[in-house]
Design a protein around this motif. Sequence first.
Motif, PDB file in Angstrom:
ATOM      1  N   TRP A   1     -35.090 -66.861  30.373  1.00  0.00           N
ATOM      2  CA  TRP A   1     -34.183 -67.965  30.697  1.00  0.00           C
ATOM      3  C   TRP A   1     -33.008 -67.474  31.546  1.00  0.00           C
ATOM      4  O   TRP A   1     -32.628 -68.111  32.536  1.00  0.00           O
ATOM      5  CB  TRP A   1     -33.659 -68.639  29.438  1.00  0.00           C
ATOM      6  CG  TRP A   1     -32.934 -69.925  29.727  1.00  0.00           C
ATOM      7  CD1 TRP A   1     -33.482 -71.174  29.770  1.00  0.00           C
ATOM      8  CD2 TRP A   1     -31.545 -70.089  30.059  1.00  0.00           C
ATOM      9  NE1 TRP A   1     -32.516 -72.113  30.099  1.00  0.00           N
ATOM     10  CE2 TRP A   1     -31.327 -71.468  30.285  1.00  0.00           C
ATOM     11  CE3 TRP A   1     -30.476 -69.209  30.181  1.00  0.00           C
ATOM     12  CZ2 TRP A   1     -30.073 -71.980  30.626  1.00  0.00           C
ATOM     13  CZ3 TRP A   1     -29.230 -69.716  30.531  1.00  0.00           C
ATOM     14  CH2 TRP A   1     -29.042 -71.083  30.743  1.00  0.00           C
TER      15      TRP A   1
ATOM     16  N   SER B   1     -34.075 -66.781  35.056  1.00  0.00           N
ATOM     17  CA  SER B   1     -34.288 -68.057  35.749  1.00  0.00           C
ATOM     18  C   SER B   1     -32.961 -68.676  36.142  1.00  0.00           C
ATOM     19  O   SER B   1     -32.812 -69.219  37.251  1.00  0.00           O
ATOM     20  CB  SER B   1     -35.070 -69.015  34.841  1.00  0.00           C
ATOM     21  OG  SER B   1     -36.329 -68.479  34.487  1.00  0.00           O
ATOM     22  N   ARG B   2     -31.998 -68.594  35.258  1.00  0.00           N
ATOM     23  CA  ARG B   2     -30.660 -69.147  35.535  1.00  0.00           C
ATOM     24  C   ARG B   2     -30.024 -68.465  36.747  1.00  0.00           C
ATOM     25  O   ARG B   2     -29.352 -69.114  37.571  1.00  0.00           O
ATOM     26  CB  ARG B   2     -29.789 -68.978  34.284  1.00  0.00           C
ATOM     27  CG  ARG B   2     -28.296 -69.106  34.489  1.00  0.00           C
ATOM     28  CD  ARG B   2     -27.892 -70.496  34.958  1.00  0.00           C
ATOM     29  NE  ARG B   2     -26.454 -70.545  35.107  1.00  0.00           N
ATOM     30  CZ  ARG B   2     -25.782 -70.109  36.156  1.00  0.00           C
ATOM     31  NH1 ARG B   2     -26.446 -69.561  37.182  1.00  0.00           N
ATOM     32  NH2 ARG B   2     -24.476 -70.191  36.213  1.00  0.00           N
TER      33      ARG B   2
ATOM     34  N   PRO C   1     -26.984 -74.030  39.282  1.00  0.00           N
ATOM     35  CA  PRO C   1     -26.915 -74.889  38.101  1.00  0.00           C
ATOM     36  C   PRO C   1     -26.255 -76.228  38.363  1.00  0.00           C
ATOM     37  O   PRO C   1     -26.321 -77.127  37.518  1.00  0.00           O
ATOM     38  CB  PRO C   1     -26.100 -74.048  37.111  1.00  0.00           C
ATOM     39  CG  PRO C   1     -25.263 -73.165  37.977  1.00  0.00           C
ATOM     40  CD  PRO C   1     -26.131 -72.838  39.166  1.00  0.00           C
TER      41      PRO C   1
ATOM     42  N   LYS D   1     -30.951 -77.886  37.131  1.00  0.00           N
ATOM     43  CA  LYS D   1     -30.403 -77.997  35.766  1.00  0.00           C
ATOM     44  C   LYS D   1     -31.461 -78.573  34.828  1.00  0.00           C
ATOM     45  O   LYS D   1     -31.628 -78.101  33.688  1.00  0.00           O
ATOM     46  CB  LYS D   1     -29.166 -78.894  35.789  1.00  0.00           C
ATOM     47  CG  LYS D   1     -28.565 -79.181  34.412  1.00  0.00           C
ATOM     48  CD  LYS D   1     -28.034 -77.900  33.784  1.00  0.00           C
ATOM     49  CE  LYS D   1     -27.099 -78.212  32.593  1.00  0.00           C
ATOM     50  NZ  LYS D   1     -27.774 -78.977  31.521  1.00  0.00           N
TER      51      LYS D   1
ATOM     52  N   LEU E   1     -33.952 -75.861  33.961  1.00  0.00           N
ATOM     53  CA  LEU E   1     -33.434 -74.932  32.968  1.00  0.00           C
ATOM     54  C   LEU E   1     -33.447 -75.546  31.570  1.00  0.00           C
ATOM     55  O   LEU E   1     -33.768 -74.866  30.588  1.00  0.00           O
ATOM     56  CB  LEU E   1     -32.016 -74.500  33.329  1.00  0.00           C
ATOM     57  CG  LEU E   1     -31.859 -73.579  34.541  1.00  0.00           C
ATOM     58  CD1 LEU E   1     -30.380 -73.336  34.813  1.00  0.00           C
ATOM     59  CD2 LEU E   1     -32.584 -72.251  34.328  1.00  0.00           C
TER      60      LEU E   1
ATOM     61  N   ALA F   1     -28.468 -70.623  24.555  1.00  0.00           N
ATOM     62  CA  ALA F   1     -28.395 -70.878  25.995  1.00  0.00           C
ATOM     63  C   ALA F   1     -26.953 -70.872  26.489  1.00  0.00           C
ATOM     64  O   ALA F   1     -26.672 -70.418  27.601  1.00  0.00           O
ATOM     65  CB  ALA F   1     -29.069 -72.201  26.340  1.00  0.00           C
TER      66      ALA F   1
ATOM     67  N   GLU G   1     -25.593 -68.552  29.402  1.00  0.00           N
ATOM     68  CA  GLU G   1     -24.859 -69.133  30.533  1.00  0.00           C
ATOM     69  C   GLU G   1     -23.533 -68.410  30.730  1.00  0.00           C
ATOM     70  O   GLU G   1     -23.119 -68.156  31.873  1.00  0.00           O
ATOM     71  CB  GLU G   1     -24.626 -70.622  30.285  1.00  0.00           C
ATOM     72  CG  GLU G   1     -23.755 -71.307  31.327  1.00  0.00           C
ATOM     73  CD  GLU G   1     -24.406 -71.329  32.712  1.00  0.00           C
ATOM     74  OE1 GLU G   1     -23.662 -71.194  33.714  1.00  0.00           O
ATOM     75  OE2 GLU G   1     -25.634 -71.476  32.791  1.00  0.00           O
TER      76      GLU G   1
ATOM     77  N   ALA H   1     -24.245 -65.298  32.529  1.00  0.00           N
ATOM     78  CA  ALA H   1     -24.569 -65.583  33.931  1.00  0.00           C
ATOM     79  C   ALA H   1     -23.316 -65.817  34.745  1.00  0.00           C
ATOM     80  O   ALA H   1     -23.261 -65.495  35.944  1.00  0.00           O
ATOM     81  CB  ALA H   1     -25.492 -66.803  34.013  1.00  0.00           C
TER      82      ALA H   1
END
Length: 236
Positions: A193, A196-197, A202, A208, A211, A225, A229, A232
């Motif tokens: 995840w 991918s982010r 986003p 979005k 995700l 998540a 985030e 990220a």
Amino acid sequence: MIDPKKLFEDFLGGGANKSGGPAAGGKGSGWTDNLGTLATGALGGGVIGLLLGSKKVRKFGGSALGYGGAAVLGGLAFKAWQDWQAKRAPAPAQAPVQQPLALPPPSSPFDLETQSAAGGGDARIAVVRAMIAAAKADGHIDATEQRALFDRIGQLGLDTEQKAFVMDELAKPLDVAAIAALAATPEQAAEIWLASRLAVDPDDPREKAYLDDLAARLKLPDGLAAHLEAQASTVG
């Protein structure tokens, strides 16, 4: 046979420190203090930069040089997991940081270099597949763009098998269920995840939604998540 380590680093374009620092994925107490990159496309020459096109190219700043992308990604996911387990509040969005980040323990579930994905494949290849799929989530890679990407990928320093792998993945229909099925463990689900982010914008509603769908199919635990985030947001 594809070398997973080489594919991963060539795809991301960050690579390891060429000036005598620790080798890619090297184990130690933390990161170096030099500026390094993971997905830097134009700077590192990686395939991910081509896939992102006009999207913001993301860098792992401050702490990445001297370590391969697998170690950096694992470290960020590991930090998110620790914060989630400790029930800390997710950190607010912030500018890229220069502080050290602990490496995941050797051979831990977050050590991509020693883990297998679902079905026995290499976990690093699973992450590359996830990033390619995420980069396609906004639909901007149409047939015309795909042909242009094939031409540009052909000019990169990838070997024949690497080029064939990337092109095959680009040509596949977007299948979020297939990407989610790559995760063999909850920890790998977190890494897939997060990777991918890092390959999406986003703020784009389509990305979005992708995700959100991926998080649900990966069965990420409640709240994880948000911590991923937060990690990220420390790369820019």
